[in-house]
Motif scaffolding. Structure first.
Motif, short mmCIF file in Angstrom:
data_model
loop_
_atom_site.label_atom_id
_atom_site.label_comp_id
_atom_site.label_asym_id
_atom_site.label_seq_id
_atom_site.Cartn_x
_atom_site.Cartn_y
_atom_site.Cartn_z
N SER A 45 34.64 49.90 28.03
CA SER A 45 33.32 49.89 28.66
C SER A 45 32.64 48.53 28.56
O SER A 45 31.85 48.15 29.42
CB SER A 45 32.42 50.96 28.02
N ASP A 46 32.98 47.75 27.52
CA ASP A 46 32.33 46.45 27.32
C ASP A 46 32.91 45.36 28.20
O ASP A 46 32.30 44.30 28.37
CB ASP A 46 32.41 46.04 25.85
N ILE A 47 34.10 45.58 28.77
CA ILE A 47 34.72 44.54 29.61
C ILE A 47 34.92 45.01 31.05
O ILE A 47 35.32 44.24 31.92
CB ILE A 47 36.08 44.09 29.01
N ARG A 232 40.64 39.79 25.44
CA ARG A 232 39.93 40.93 26.00
C ARG A 232 40.65 41.49 27.23
O ARG A 232 40.70 42.70 27.44
CB ARG A 232 38.49 40.53 26.35
N VAL A 233 41.24 40.60 28.01
CA VAL A 233 42.03 41.05 29.16
C VAL A 233 43.24 41.84 28.69
O VAL A 233 43.56 42.92 29.24
CB VAL A 233 42.47 39.86 30.02
N LEU A 234 43.92 41.35 27.66
CA LEU A 234 45.09 42.05 27.15
C LEU A 234 44.70 43.39 26.53
O LEU A 234 45.44 44.38 26.66
CB LEU A 234 45.83 41.19 26.13
N SER A 238 46.31 46.80 27.80
CA SER A 238 47.00 47.58 26.79
C SER A 238 46.45 49.01 26.75
O SER A 238 47.21 49.99 26.71
CB SER A 238 46.86 46.92 25.42
N SER A 239 45.12 49.13 26.82
CA SER A 239 44.49 50.46 26.84
C SER A 239 44.84 51.21 28.12
O SER A 239 45.05 52.42 28.11
CB SER A 239 42.97 50.31 26.71
N GLY A 266 42.51 29.56 25.92
CA GLY A 266 42.22 30.93 25.52
C GLY A 266 41.55 31.78 26.58
O GLY A 266 41.14 32.91 26.29
N ARG A 267 41.46 31.26 27.82
CA ARG A 267 40.79 32.01 28.87
C ARG A 267 41.68 32.12 30.11
O ARG A 267 42.50 31.25 30.39
CB ARG A 267 39.46 31.36 29.25
#
Length: 286
Positions: A45-47, A232-234, A238-239, A266-267
């Motif tokens: 939900s946060d991303i 955060r993308v991974l 993954s989820s 890192g982005r």
């Protein structure tokens, strides 16, 4: 496929839409494993909105179109069914009297409330639970659902209409994606291509037309830029693939290999387009 029913009949499109739902792996898993999808929505939900690029560009375009059409103004009470973190609900709250964001993910609703506060809005309220259990004291001037699978069918549209005293709206994808990341990873992890279809839009439009509802159709093609933290993308993907039983070291390796050439400092950055259609009609008898 549909026997001898005429393509100009509502029964034809009811049957066609049912077959589209039954043939969709995504829709099948949503029905068979709703708890896995709910866990996914809570986890990301946060991303969720960040994965859209500019999170508010579509909601603002939809709100503008609804105002132009006369279905939204400062006196309108709006219900956003399957609201998620407020991609539609927050922009609409800036134009409406009051917006109720309805979702069965507590994480998504918490994020929607945070987003409303960031925009200085106090007229967005939330309701947590199954939309089929929602019984408002008063019907809404506008009921909208965006990218909400349970609404995709004649029964779903009827349920949306039951909550409205006037306008009903759907925001539907056109079959394309903002960026091809999910498609790329689906082919690698699921070992087959991801289904590509705009048949929900086709079925929704023709069902509404043949049932006499005469919807207004708008198409949006909006440029966006994504600039996201790689981890955060991974986490998001993954989820996502856990829903389909894909997890573990091999999936982690595929995700890392996929991300490596796309990552700088890192982005992960990309440009894309949000492609969506807006269908708006009046509840029969309204």
């Amino acid at each position: 496929m549909i026997g001898d029913k005429s393509p100009g009949s509502v029964d034809f499109w009811c049957d066609a839409w049912q077959q589209v739902r039954q043939s969709s792996l995504l829709k099948t898993t949503q029905k068979a494993n709703p708890e896995k999808w709910l866990d996914f929505y809570d986890r990301v939900s946060d991303i969720w909105l960040e994965m859209w690029g500019n999170p508010w560009v579509l909601g603002r375009a939809v709100g503008h179109a609804l105002c132009q059409k006369g279905d939204l103004d400062q006196n309108t009470r709006v219900l956003d069914v399957g609201s998620g973190p407020g991609a539609l609900a927050v922009p609409l709250a800036g134009l409406a009297k009051q917006v109720t964001a309805l979702d069965n993910s507590r994480g998504m609703l918490r994020t929607a409330q945070v987003n409303a506060k960031k925009h200085g809005l106090s007229n967005l309220e939330t309701w947590w639970g199954d939309w089929r259990d929602y019984k408002p004291l008063d019907l809404y001037g506008l009921v909208i659902a965006g990218f909400f699978p349970p609404a995709m069918g004649p029964d779903g549209l009827g349920s949306l209409e039951s909550l409205s005293k006037g306008a009903v709206a759907l925001v539907i994808g056109t079959g394309s994606e903002t960026v091809p990341w999910r498609r790329e990873l689906w082919s690698r992890i699921m070992d087959k291509p991801l289904e590509f279809s705009n048949l929900h839009l086709t079925c929704a439009l023709n069902y509404l037309l043949t049932s006499g509802r005469m919807p207004d159709l708008r198409h949006f093609s909006l440029p966006v830029e994504l600039d996201l933290d790689k981890d955060r993308v991974l986490k998001y993907f993954s989820s996502y693939f856990k829903i389909f039983g894909k997890s573990g070291l091999e999936v982690d390796r595929i995700l890392q290999d996929w991300a490596a050439p796309k990552t700088t400092d890192g982005r992960i950055k990309s440009r894309g387009r949000v492609e969506a259609a807006l269908l708006v009609w009046q509840k029969p008898g309204a």
